[in-house]
Design an enzyme around this catalytic site. Structure first.
Site, PDB file in Angstrom:
ATOM      1  N   ASP A  56       0.838  -1.191   0.000  1.00 46.97           N
ATOM      2  CA  ASP A  56       0.000   0.000   0.000  1.00 46.97           C
ATOM      3  C   ASP A  56       0.877   1.247   0.000  1.00 46.97           C
ATOM      4  O   ASP A  56       2.012   1.229   0.503  1.00 46.97           O
ATOM      5  CB  ASP A  56      -0.895   0.041   1.249  1.00 46.97           C
ATOM      6  CG  ASP A  56      -1.884  -1.098   1.290  1.00 46.97           C
ATOM      7  OD1 ASP A  56      -2.224  -1.624   0.214  1.00 46.97           O
ATOM      8  OD2 ASP A  56      -2.319  -1.469   2.396  1.00 46.97           O
ATOM      9  N   ARG A  57       0.335   2.334  -0.517  1.00 51.66           N
ATOM     10  CA  ARG A  57       1.098   3.581  -0.579  1.00 51.66           C
ATOM     11  C   ARG A  57       1.670   4.006   0.781  1.00 51.66           C
ATOM     12  O   ARG A  57       2.839   4.382   0.865  1.00 51.66           O
ATOM     13  CB  ARG A  57       0.219   4.697  -1.155  1.00 51.66           C
ATOM     14  CG  ARG A  57       0.950   6.014  -1.336  1.00 51.66           C
ATOM     15  CD  ARG A  57       0.069   7.049  -2.013  1.00 51.66           C
ATOM     16  NE  ARG A  57       0.803   8.257  -2.341  1.00 51.66           N
ATOM     17  CZ  ARG A  57       0.304   9.274  -3.040  1.00 51.66           C
ATOM     18  NH1 ARG A  57      -0.951   9.219  -3.488  1.00 51.66           N
ATOM     19  NH2 ARG A  57       1.046  10.339  -3.312  1.00 51.66           N
TER      20      ARG A  57
END
Length: 244
Positions: A56-57
Site C-alpha cells: 500500500d502507498r
C-alpha cells in the site's frame, strides 16, 4: 523523486526499500506525474520491472520485482502457493496479547470507480495473520478520557495476502495501527501528529524470505526502518527489536 534504496539485485530479481507515501504504480487517484516506484525502476533498469506483489502507498519496506516475465511468473506462483514468508513491523494502540493467530475472513474491499464492475456480494476470503508483541510503552499523553496512553510494538507474519489485511486484522482485535487514517483511531493519530509530528502509517514490511525461483537459494531480504521511525521507537525503548 527519491533515490532507489536497493536491497538485493541479480540478473532476475531486484528488491528495494519503498518509502512510506510512494506509490508502487501510477494511480488514477493521484495527480498525473506523481512519482511511483515502477517508473523509477524502469528508468534505473532501462527496461520493464515486472510486478510480483504490492505494498500500500502508506506502507514502507521491502518489495521485489522481476527483471523478466518468466521469473516474475515463477515468483507470482510462489506467493500464490504461500512459499514466501512476509514479516511486518507495526505500532498499535493498547497492549496486545503476547502473541496469537488472527484467523478472520475478510470481504474484498472494492473501489467505487476502479471496481465498479466487480461483484459486491462476493463471500469473505480466508485471511490469517500470526503476530507477537515485541515491546510496550506507556506515554504521559492524554487521549480521550485517559491521562496516559499505552502502545505496542508488534511483529506480524501474514499467511495470506488480502487487501489491508494487517490493518484490518489488528483493528478487528481492537488494536488498530498508529497513523492508519482508514482503519485506525483518529484520536490517537492526532495525538501522534501533535506530539511527535507523525505523518505516516507505522507499518513496515521488514523482511521477505523465499527460495530463489531460478537457483533455489534461500534468500532473506531485510529492509531497515527509516531514520524517523528509528528515532521514534528508540524513544520508546524499542531499539534492537527491528532492522536498522
Amino acid at each position: 523523486m527519491c533515490e532507489l534504496d536497493i536491497l538485493f539485485e541479480d540478473d532476475n530479481l531486484i528488491a528495494v526499500n519503498k518509502p512510506s507515501g510512494l506509490l508502487v504504480h501510477p494511480s488514477w487517484i493521484a495527480p498525473r506525474g506523481t512519482p511511483n516506484l515502477t517508473s523509477m525502476l524502469k528508468e534505473y533498469l532501462q527496461g520493464t520491472a515486472y510486478t510480483i506483489h504490492r505494498l500500500d502507498r502508506p506502507t514502507s519496506g521491502v518489495i521485489v520485482f522481476g527483471k523478466n516475465k518468466e521469473t516474475a511468473q515463477k515468483m507470482n506462483q510462489k506467493f500464490a502457493d504461500r512459499e514466501v514468508q512476509k514479516t511486518y513491523l507495526c505500532m498499535t494502540r493498547g497492549y496486545t496479547p503476547e502473541g496469537d493467530v488472527i484467523d478472520y475472513a475478510l470481504k474484498e474491499k472494492l473501489d467505487k470507480l476502479a471496481d465498479k464492475m466487480s461483484n459486491p456480494d462476493k463471500p469473505a476470503q480466508e485471511a490469517v495473520s500470526e503476530y507477537r508483541r515485541l515491546g510496550t510503552v506507556e506515554l504521559p499523553m492524554a487521549v480521550g478520557r485517559y491521562d496516559v496512553s499505552r502502545y505496542s510494538l508488534v511483529e506480524v507474519k501474514p499467511k495470506t495476502g488480502r487487501k489491508h489485511q494487517i490493518r484490518r486484522h489488528m483493528k478487528h482485535i481492537s488494536h488498530p495501527l498508529i497513523g492508519d487514517t482508514k482503519h485506525g483511531d483518529g484520536r490517537h493519530n492526532k495525538a501522534f501528529r501533535d506530539h511527535f509530528d507523525l505523518d505516516r502509517l507505522l507499518l513496515m514490511a521488514i523482511e521477505l524470505s523465499f527460495r530463489h525461483p531460478e537457483n533455489g537459494e534461500l534468500l532473506t531480504i531485510k529492509a531497515p526502518v527509516d531514520a524517523y521511525v528509528d528515532q521514534l521507537f528508540s524513544q520508546f525503548g524499542w531499539s534492537g527489536s527491528y532492522p536498522v
